[in-house]
Write a protein that holds these residues in place. Structure first.
Motif, mmCIF file in Angstrom:
data_model
loop_
_atom_site.group_PDB
_atom_site.id
_atom_site.type_symbol
_atom_site.label_atom_id
_atom_site.label_comp_id
_atom_site.label_asym_id
_atom_site.label_seq_id
_atom_site.Cartn_x
_atom_site.Cartn_y
_atom_site.Cartn_z
ATOM 1 N N VAL A 206 -0.651 9.672 -5.236
ATOM 2 C CA VAL A 206 0.227 8.588 -4.788
ATOM 3 C C VAL A 206 0.075 7.445 -5.785
ATOM 4 C CG1 VAL A 206 0.820 7.000 -2.936
ATOM 5 C CG2 VAL A 206 -0.031 9.288 -2.372
ATOM 6 N N LEU A 207 1.158 7.137 -6.484
ATOM 7 C CA LEU A 207 1.110 6.146 -7.547
ATOM 8 C C LEU A 207 1.567 4.783 -7.038
ATOM 9 C CD1 LEU A 207 2.418 8.569 -10.244
ATOM 10 C CD2 LEU A 207 0.130 7.619 -10.145
ATOM 11 N N GLY A 208 1.815 3.856 -7.968
ATOM 12 C CA GLY A 208 2.134 2.496 -7.559
ATOM 13 C C GLY A 208 0.891 1.826 -6.992
ATOM 14 N N LYS A 209 1.076 0.615 -6.517
ATOM 15 C CA LYS A 209 -0.038 -0.087 -5.874
ATOM 16 C C LYS A 209 -0.437 0.649 -4.601
ATOM 17 C CE LYS A 209 2.794 -3.513 -5.878
ATOM 18 N NZ LYS A 209 3.480 -4.790 -5.611
ATOM 19 N N PRO A 210 -1.754 0.861 -4.306
ATOM 20 C CA PRO A 210 -2.929 0.168 -4.849
ATOM 21 C C PRO A 210 -3.598 0.826 -6.051
ATOM 22 C CG PRO A 210 -3.591 1.498 -2.990
ATOM 23 C CD PRO A 210 -2.095 1.663 -3.123
ATOM 24 N N ASP A 211 -2.960 1.838 -6.665
ATOM 25 C CA ASP A 211 -3.525 2.375 -7.893
ATOM 26 C C ASP A 211 -3.620 1.236 -8.913
ATOM 27 O OD1 ASP A 211 -3.895 5.181 -9.481
ATOM 28 O OD2 ASP A 211 -2.965 3.666 -10.766
ATOM 29 N N PRO A 212 -4.750 1.081 -9.604
ATOM 30 C CA PRO A 212 -4.924 -0.073 -10.492
ATOM 31 C C PRO A 212 -4.204 0.045 -11.821
ATOM 32 C CG PRO A 212 -6.860 1.321 -10.588
ATOM 33 C CD PRO A 212 -5.977 1.899 -9.508
ATOM 34 N N GLY A 213 -3.500 1.148 -12.038
ATOM 35 C CA GLY A 213 -2.900 1.402 -13.335
ATOM 36 C C GLY A 213 -1.973 0.313 -13.832
ATOM 37 N N MET A 214 -1.188 -0.288 -12.929
ATOM 38 C CA MET A 214 -0.271 -1.343 -13.358
ATOM 39 C C MET A 214 -1.037 -2.536 -13.931
ATOM 40 S SD MET A 214 2.696 -1.472 -10.430
ATOM 41 C CE MET A 214 3.933 -0.189 -10.278
ATOM 42 N N LEU A 215 -2.144 -2.915 -13.283
ATOM 43 C CA LEU A 215 -2.910 -4.068 -13.746
ATOM 44 C C LEU A 215 -3.712 -3.745 -14.999
ATOM 45 C CD1 LEU A 215 -4.195 -5.888 -10.533
ATOM 46 C CD2 LEU A 215 -2.107 -6.234 -11.848
ATOM 47 N N THR A 216 -4.250 -2.552 -15.090
ATOM 48 C CA THR A 216 -4.975 -2.199 -16.308
ATOM 49 C C THR A 216 -4.011 -2.138 -17.489
ATOM 50 O OG1 THR A 216 -4.795 0.164 -15.759
ATOM 51 C CG2 THR A 216 -6.817 -0.966 -15.117
ATOM 52 N N GLY A 217 -2.760 -1.748 -17.219
ATOM 53 C CA GLY A 217 -1.747 -1.758 -18.267
ATOM 54 C C GLY A 217 -1.447 -3.164 -18.750
ATOM 55 N N ILE A 218 -1.358 -4.114 -17.814
ATOM 56 C CA ILE A 218 -1.135 -5.512 -18.180
ATOM 57 C C ILE A 218 -2.308 -6.043 -18.995
ATOM 58 C CG2 ILE A 218 -1.064 -7.856 -17.220
ATOM 59 C CD1 ILE A 218 0.724 -6.790 -15.014
ATOM 60 N N ALA A 219 -3.522 -5.719 -18.568
ATOM 61 C CA ALA A 219 -4.712 -6.176 -19.290
ATOM 62 C C ALA A 219 -4.698 -5.669 -20.727
ATOM 63 C CB ALA A 219 -5.971 -5.708 -18.562
ATOM 64 N N ASP A 234 2.427 -9.624 -0.789
ATOM 65 C CA ASP A 234 2.467 -9.846 0.663
ATOM 66 C C ASP A 234 1.811 -8.736 1.467
ATOM 67 O OD1 ASP A 234 4.714 -8.125 -0.091
ATOM 68 O OD2 ASP A 234 5.369 -8.340 1.992
ATOM 69 N N ARG A 235 1.122 -7.809 0.784
ATOM 70 C CA ARG A 235 0.514 -6.693 1.501
ATOM 71 C C ARG A 235 -0.948 -6.531 1.110
ATOM 72 N NH1 ARG A 235 5.313 -2.179 0.740
ATOM 73 N NH2 ARG A 235 6.679 -2.978 2.394
ATOM 74 N N ILE A 236 -1.786 -6.326 2.108
ATOM 75 C CA ILE A 236 -3.207 -6.104 1.849
ATOM 76 C C ILE A 236 -3.441 -4.702 1.311
ATOM 77 C CG2 ILE A 236 -5.478 -5.911 2.930
ATOM 78 C CD1 ILE A 236 -4.654 -8.155 4.828
ATOM 79 N N TYR A 237 -2.757 -3.711 1.895
ATOM 80 C CA TYR A 237 -3.059 -2.315 1.564
ATOM 81 C C TYR A 237 -2.445 -1.873 0.233
ATOM 82 C CZ TYR A 237 1.590 -1.048 3.489
ATOM 83 O OH TYR A 237 2.943 -0.942 3.754
ATOM 84 N N THR A 238 -1.598 -2.687 -0.376
ATOM 85 C CA THR A 238 -1.092 -2.358 -1.712
ATOM 86 C C THR A 238 -1.486 -3.448 -2.710
ATOM 87 O OG1 THR A 238 1.078 -3.322 -1.178
ATOM 88 C CG2 THR A 238 0.814 -0.941 -0.896
ATOM 89 N N ALA A 263 -4.234 -10.750 8.299
ATOM 90 C CA ALA A 263 -4.938 -11.200 7.097
ATOM 91 C C ALA A 263 -6.352 -11.656 7.419
ATOM 92 C CB ALA A 263 -4.154 -12.323 6.426
ATOM 93 N N LEU A 264 -6.488 -12.450 8.462
ATOM 94 C CA LEU A 264 -7.796 -13.007 8.789
ATOM 95 C C LEU A 264 -8.743 -11.967 9.383
ATOM 96 C CD1 LEU A 264 -6.779 -16.489 10.256
ATOM 97 C CD2 LEU A 264 -7.469 -15.906 7.922
ATOM 98 N N ALA A 265 -8.165 -10.888 9.947
ATOM 99 C CA ALA A 265 -8.999 -9.838 10.533
ATOM 100 C C ALA A 265 -9.370 -8.757 9.520
ATOM 101 C CB ALA A 265 -8.278 -9.197 11.722
ATOM 102 N N SER A 266 -8.768 -8.800 8.338
ATOM 103 C CA SER A 266 -8.982 -7.754 7.346
ATOM 104 C C SER A 266 -10.383 -7.821 6.754
ATOM 105 C CB SER A 266 -7.953 -7.902 6.225
ATOM 106 O OG SER A 266 -8.159 -6.938 5.221
ATOM 107 N N ASP A 267 -11.007 -6.647 6.586
ATOM 108 C CA ASP A 267 -12.334 -6.565 5.992
ATOM 109 C C ASP A 267 -12.417 -5.273 5.163
ATOM 110 O OD1 ASP A 267 -14.956 -6.990 5.314
ATOM 111 O OD2 ASP A 267 -15.763 -6.231 7.220
ATOM 112 N N PRO A 268 -12.460 -5.357 3.844
ATOM 113 C CA PRO A 268 -12.496 -6.603 3.071
ATOM 114 C C PRO A 268 -11.128 -7.261 3.034
ATOM 115 C CG PRO A 268 -12.411 -4.726 1.591
ATOM 116 C CD PRO A 268 -12.548 -4.162 2.975
ATOM 117 N N GLY A 269 -11.140 -8.562 2.903
ATOM 118 C CA GLY A 269 -9.900 -9.311 2.888
ATOM 119 C C GLY A 269 -9.540 -9.784 1.497
ATOM 120 N N PRO A 270 -8.449 -10.533 1.383
ATOM 121 C CA PRO A 270 -8.046 -11.086 0.089
ATOM 122 C C PRO A 270 -9.054 -12.118 -0.406
ATOM 123 C CG PRO A 270 -6.269 -11.194 1.726
ATOM 124 C CD PRO A 270 -7.511 -10.873 2.468
#
Length: 292
Positions: A206-219, A234-238, A263-270
């Motif tokens: 399953v590609l796209g977020k939350p796969d880190p590939g997009m951000l590693t590409g930007i880096a 706007d999404r915690i899980y992606t 958002a406030l109940a999420s663990d780990p959160g943003p």
């Protein structure tokens, strides 16, 4: 700040640590649906936020898990909203999928693409052949995406292909797509669940977020460290999970899918929760001004 006294922003980090991390940000990766606009409506703070990034010398890119439109479609949509950006600032889960197939399945040429005509055109422009939904036909790979043109016979053919065991990739895990319309837009993750219920088969990848590939590409593209990138969405899980997986700063905005309670109940959160990009921009400015 106490979670129970949320006003505009919340972070589990101490204020000094948050300011230090924000001061290090040199690039912001921005989700689109639910973050800079909702459906066809641009949020009133988006242009001012982008102008603030420019003023602070912070670069930005647009990342979206929505593969239903190709790059030209997205650029045209943004231009219609008064936002002009070059092609290199756009990265979609369709492009991430194309990159993945080229790297991990170089032999794959004929693909059954359960997606919109716009997405199919993106794959064809990249050199792939779009296989038809012909009974008994087995292409090299099955690709399932967010398909707003979904037709029942094509869904059934995709399920049959999944049952045959051919390589199977999903463009993104999203359950629904944010919208300003009074309806639920069933996204790729839910379509894959339908296929799984019918066949017992999950996607191989399953590609796209939350796969880190997009951000590693930007880096890699801009010569940045992961800690110099913030992922805002706007999404915690992606969106937030992408930042966590890439080692970047995860910023949740409450202008789309996620509620404050979630958002406030999420663990780990943003690392940071903000009502909108406006409040995130104000913190970035504060952090820059507080640097010695």
């Amino acid at each position: 700040m106490d979670k129970n006294t949320f006003t505009d922003c919340y972070s589990p980090l101490a204020h000094e640590e948050l300011m230090t991390r924000l001061a290090a940000i040199r690039h912001v990766a921005l989700d689109m649906d639910g973050t800079i606009y909702m459906g066809s409506t641009l949020f009133p703070w988006t242009k001012a936020f982008l102008a603030k990034l420019d003023a602070l010398g912070i670069g930005y890119s647009f990342l979206t898990n929505n593969p239903s439109k190709n790059i030209d479609d997205y650029l045209h949509k943004l231009e219609g909203m008064g936002i002009g950006v070059p092609r290199e600032r756009m990265y979609t889960s369709a492009l991430a999928t194309i990159d993945h197939i080229r790297t991990h399945h170089p032999e794959a040429k004929r693909l059954f693409l359960l997606g919109t005509p716009s997405m199919i055109a993106e794959f064809e422009a990249a050199g792939f052949e779009s296989a038809p939904a012909t009974e008994g036909d087995k292409p090299d790979m099955l690709v399932v995406a967010f398909d707003m043109t979904l037709a029942y016979p094509r869904l059934c053919h995709a399920a049959w292909l999944a049952a045959q065991g051919i390589p199977y990739v999903a463009t993104n895990p999203d359950r629904v797509c944010p919208t300003d319309r009074a309806e639920v837009l069933v996204d790729c993750g839910s379509i894959c669940k339908c296929i799984e219920y019918a066949t017992g088969r999950e996607p191989d990848v399953v590609l796209g977020k939350p796969d880190p590939g997009m951000l590693t590409g930007i880096a890699a593209r801009y010569g940045l460290q992961p800690s110099e990138i913030a992922m805002a969405g706007d999404r915690i899980y992606t969106d937030v999970a992408t930042a966590r997986n890439a080692g970047s700063l995860g910023v949740l905005v409450l202008s789309g899918e996620t509620t404050l309670e979630t958002a406030l109940a999420s663990d780990p959160g943003p690392d940071l929760t903000a009502r909108t990009l406006r409040e995130f921009g104000e913190l970035l400015e504060e952090a820059r001004q507080s640097r010695p």
